[in-house]
Design an enzyme around this catalytic site. Structure first.
Site, PDB file in Angstrom:
ATOM      1  CB  SER A  33      76.318 -14.066  87.321  1.00  0.00           C
ATOM      2  OG  SER A  33      76.101 -15.353  86.774  1.00  0.00           O
ATOM      3  CG  ASN A  34      77.002 -18.648  90.022  1.00  0.00           C
ATOM      4  OD1 ASN A  34      77.435 -19.522  89.283  1.00  0.00           O
ATOM      5  ND2 ASN A  34      75.692 -18.455  90.199  1.00  0.00           N
ATOM      6  N   PRO A  35      80.507 -18.115  89.021  1.00  0.00           N
ATOM      7  CG  PRO A  35      82.539 -18.473  90.100  1.00  0.00           C
ATOM      8  CD  PRO A  35      81.086 -18.241  90.351  1.00  0.00           C
ATOM      9  CB  SER A  36      77.899 -22.126  87.501  1.00  0.00           C
ATOM     10  OG  SER A  36      77.447 -23.259  86.788  1.00  0.00           O
ATOM     11  CB  ALA A 100      75.492 -22.102  90.270  1.00  0.00           C
TER      12      ALA A 100
END
Ligand code: CTP
Ligand code: CA
Length: 229
Positions: A33-36, A100
């Site tokens: 995943s990502n920090p969005s 994102a």
């Protein structure tokens, strides 16, 4: 009936927004995943509602957020997001992709938690669907198609890469964000962006995410066909 009509410059319009990250699971307890945090997308949802629009947010996992005033469709993966967007994009006046979306996912997803003694030591990744590009393909050539707006998070050659995405994905506008600049990007309350439009124009916007959201919607308004009155 007056009660069904919220006045404002986007009255009678339906705006679809993707927001937040996606999760691509490799087993039941692990994901890419990502920090969005979804803040920019939710600020746009809030601003669009304030301008009188009906709003639907297709939202990746962001934890607890205020959901009052608009419809929220919860999704986990890029594939989920693509399915929910494609089911709705024909019906809306504007689609804004702020999510994102993970570009890659593990090739396989283990049914049970993978034990460290079992490996694998390397992960094989495959591409996920491009939600915005697929939505654009779906509505292209239609007589009445929604205004399509993308976001581009870049760390270098921001305007050049964003202009390329605008053209490749067949967009009306793209909001380019230098995520390496202080006071911009993931998780913060302010933003500083460059909006590129299909007419070749470019303009800088900065402020709180709320202020930037309102300015973006004001720009988008110019691309909406006039409503029959
Ligand atoms: N986007 C999407 N689905 C994807 C990837 C991106 O809908 N699988 C959308 C984003 O929501 C954003 C726009 O496309 O509105 C641009 O996303 P970005 O990650 O900047 O561009 P990519 O096309 O994925 O290219 P790259 O990550 O290689 O820069
Ligand atoms: Ca990407």
């Amino acid at each position: 009936a007056a009660s069904l009509f919220t006045p404002g410059p986007l009255a009678g319009r339906h705006v679809l927004i993707t927001a937040g990250p996606t999760r691509e699971y490799l087993d039941p307890v692990r994901f890419i995943s990502n920090p969005s945090t979804g803040k920019m997308g939710l600020a746009l949802a809030e601003a669009a509602r304030g301008m009188g629009a009906k709003v639907t947010v297709v939202l990746g996992p962001v934890g607890t957020v205020d959901r009052s005033g608009y419809e929220v469709v919860d999704v986990v993966s890029a594939e989920d997001m693509a399915r929910e967007v494609l089911a709705r994009v024909d019906e809306v006046d504007c689609f804004i992709a702020t999510a994102a979306v993970s570009d890659w996912k593990p090739e396989t997803r283990a049914a049970q938690k993978v034990k460290k003694s079992e490996g694998p030591e390397t992960l094989t990744l495959v591409r996920t669907p491009d939600v915005l590009a697929e939505a654009s393909r779906r509505v292209s050539g239609r007589e009445k198609r929604p205004v399509l707006v993308g976001f581009a998070a870049e760390t270098q050659r921001v305007v050049e890469y964003a202009r390329d995405k605008l053209e490749r994905k067949g967009l009306d506008a793209i909001v380019a964000n230098d995520v390496s600049a202080p006071g911009a990007g993931f998780g913060v309350d302010t933003n500083q962006v460059t909006v590129l439009t299909r007419d070749g124009k470019q303009r800088e916007l900065s402020g709180t995410k709320r202020e930037v959201a309102r300015s973006i919607l004001n720009l988008i308004q110019d691309f909406l066909p006039r409503t029959p009155s």
